[in-house]
Design a protein around this motif. Sequence first.
Motif, PDB file in Angstrom:
ATOM      1  N   LEU A 129     -20.975  46.903 -20.369  1.00  0.00           N
ATOM      2  CA  LEU A 129     -20.561  46.070 -19.757  1.00  0.00           C
ATOM      3  C   LEU A 129     -19.580  45.958 -21.047  1.00  0.00           C
ATOM      4  CD1 LEU A 129     -23.077  44.550 -18.499  1.00  0.00           C
ATOM      5  CD2 LEU A 129     -21.810  46.093 -17.771  1.00  0.00           C
ATOM      6  N   ILE A 131     -16.829  42.613 -22.234  1.00  0.00           N
ATOM      7  CA  ILE A 131     -16.641  40.979 -21.761  1.00  0.00           C
ATOM      8  C   ILE A 131     -15.307  40.490 -22.482  1.00  0.00           C
ATOM      9  CG2 ILE A 131     -17.364  38.456 -22.096  1.00  0.00           C
ATOM     10  CD1 ILE A 131     -19.935  39.482 -22.484  1.00  0.00           C
ATOM     11  N   GLY A 153     -18.434  48.140 -15.932  1.00  0.00           N
ATOM     12  CA  GLY A 153     -18.925  47.067 -15.372  1.00  0.00           C
ATOM     13  C   GLY A 153     -18.181  46.248 -16.315  1.00  0.00           C
ATOM     14  N   ILE A 154     -16.655  44.969 -15.553  1.00  0.00           N
ATOM     15  CA  ILE A 154     -16.374  43.975 -16.509  1.00  0.00           C
ATOM     16  C   ILE A 154     -17.081  42.531 -16.046  1.00  0.00           C
ATOM     17  CG2 ILE A 154     -14.059  43.416 -17.020  1.00  0.00           C
ATOM     18  CD1 ILE A 154     -13.421  46.162 -17.099  1.00  0.00           C
ATOM     19  N   LEU A 155     -17.120  41.520 -17.132  1.00  0.00           N
ATOM     20  CA  LEU A 155     -17.013  40.324 -17.116  1.00  0.00           C
ATOM     21  C   LEU A 155     -15.564  39.867 -17.892  1.00  0.00           C
ATOM     22  CD1 LEU A 155     -18.188  37.809 -16.191  1.00  0.00           C
ATOM     23  CD2 LEU A 155     -19.725  38.106 -18.149  1.00  0.00           C
ATOM     24  N   VAL A 170     -16.214  44.340 -11.181  1.00  0.00           N
ATOM     25  CA  VAL A 170     -15.425  42.833 -11.925  1.00  0.00           C
ATOM     26  C   VAL A 170     -16.129  41.763 -11.446  1.00  0.00           C
ATOM     27  CG1 VAL A 170     -13.310  41.799 -13.361  1.00  0.00           C
ATOM     28  CG2 VAL A 170     -13.732  44.013 -12.591  1.00  0.00           C
ATOM     29  N   GLU A 171     -16.826  40.636 -12.491  1.00  0.00           N
ATOM     30  CA  GLU A 171     -16.637  39.196 -12.244  1.00  0.00           C
ATOM     31  C   GLU A 171     -15.599  38.580 -12.989  1.00  0.00           C
ATOM     32  OE1 GLU A 171     -19.600  37.669 -10.865  1.00  0.00           O
ATOM     33  OE2 GLU A 171     -19.465  39.183  -9.564  1.00  0.00           O
TER      34      GLU A 171
END
Lengths: 192, 192
Positions: A129, A131, A153-155, A170-171
């Motif tokens: 991940l 951020i 995944g990406i925050l 993506v959040e």
Amino acid sequence: MLELIQGDGGVTVSSEQLARRGHTTAAQVRKDLSHFGSFGKRGLGYSVDELKDRLRIILGLDRVWRVILVGAGRIGSALFEYPDFKKRGYDCVAVVDSDPAKIGEKWGERVIRPAEELESLIKELHATLVILAVPASAAQLVAERSVNAGVRGILNFAPVQIQVPEDIPVENVNLVMELEALSFQITRAVTP
Amino acid sequence: MLELIQGDGGVTVSSEQLARRGHTTAAQVRKDLSHFGSFGKRGLGYSVDELKDRLRIILGLDRVWRVILVGAGRIGSALFEYPDFKKRGYDCVAVVDSDPAKIGEKWGERVIRPAEELESLIKELHATLVILAVPASAAQLVAERSVNAGVRGILNFAPVQIQVPEDIPVENVNLVMELEALSFQITRAVTP
DNA sequence: AGACGCTTGTGAAAAGCTTCACAAGAAAGT
DNA sequence: ACTTTCTTGTGAAGCTTTTCACAAGCGTCT
């Protein structure tokens, strides 16, 4: 809608109790949980211990996620200091920044690395991940570089909608949008 | 789902174009907008200027929201420095903290006030929103005090679910939960 | 063992949301 | 004025999510 259950006094907990905490309904809780197998006991409810274990597995918390923090500004530092980051299974394996003045600075036991090393760090440290705590203008590029280097995944804390392949979740966390959601609700409430 | 439209080159914009930006479909955009009256022009699309005005009104951005920031820690300072906070219609009218060492410290033109003054500040400064950037243990109490003093909405950065009357909207921003949402999606993706 | 009080799991119904499809309107060109 | 090209607004159809309702299971008490 899945809601997280914090440790509770009792040894079992009913869907009703969970619903109250989670701001939803009992039927909803039961249906959600039933998707992952039926492990409640009729007449009793759910064992708190078993529920915790199951949720940990369902949410993928039975493993440690290796995270790279991109951007060592104020948001970055706030996140880095976040209390139960590590405890909850997230291991910040690197911090990178593009500002030469910041590179080499020590944050706890991490040393801030230059942004150019992003790809190699992702690969070498097997980060899953990232951020994004970078300015809006840099977010899209950093996202693309991260995905190409193998991130899953990406925050995203940058106030832009980033475009990535469909299979990369993506959040988005966007202060202004959250505030707008509030003002929208308050405004609507006046004339429903 | 409402999506915000940033200034665009053209003088009109079609639902198709909006859909691409907003990661949704043209029909969706039209349906959403039609809920607030029909102000598109057939064959042309929506006037960018009118759309902006309408959205400003719909989202309640035609007024300035007076916000009090509770908690002058790292998250608080990150928010305070957020670039388009003021530009987007949010006026941080006060910052409070419970740490005596911080009180009196200057942040821009604001002086950090003691937490005891929360209620009086809300009333005197007519604050409508509070941002909770406090530890989880303090969040519920601060929320209750704020609501009792007349606040209309809460942006909660503390990692707990706070309980307030139904008519007070709460937006939660919780780093760990966002990360959990990501890990859930990634984990699910493997075995769909 | 039987009755009783709870609570789950789950079909079925209801409600909500999204997509489809198309009449109707608006500009521009002929 | 007529045709063509776009694009909206919206009923209808399709899909998803939420709620309802209840049989079935578990523990306790008598």
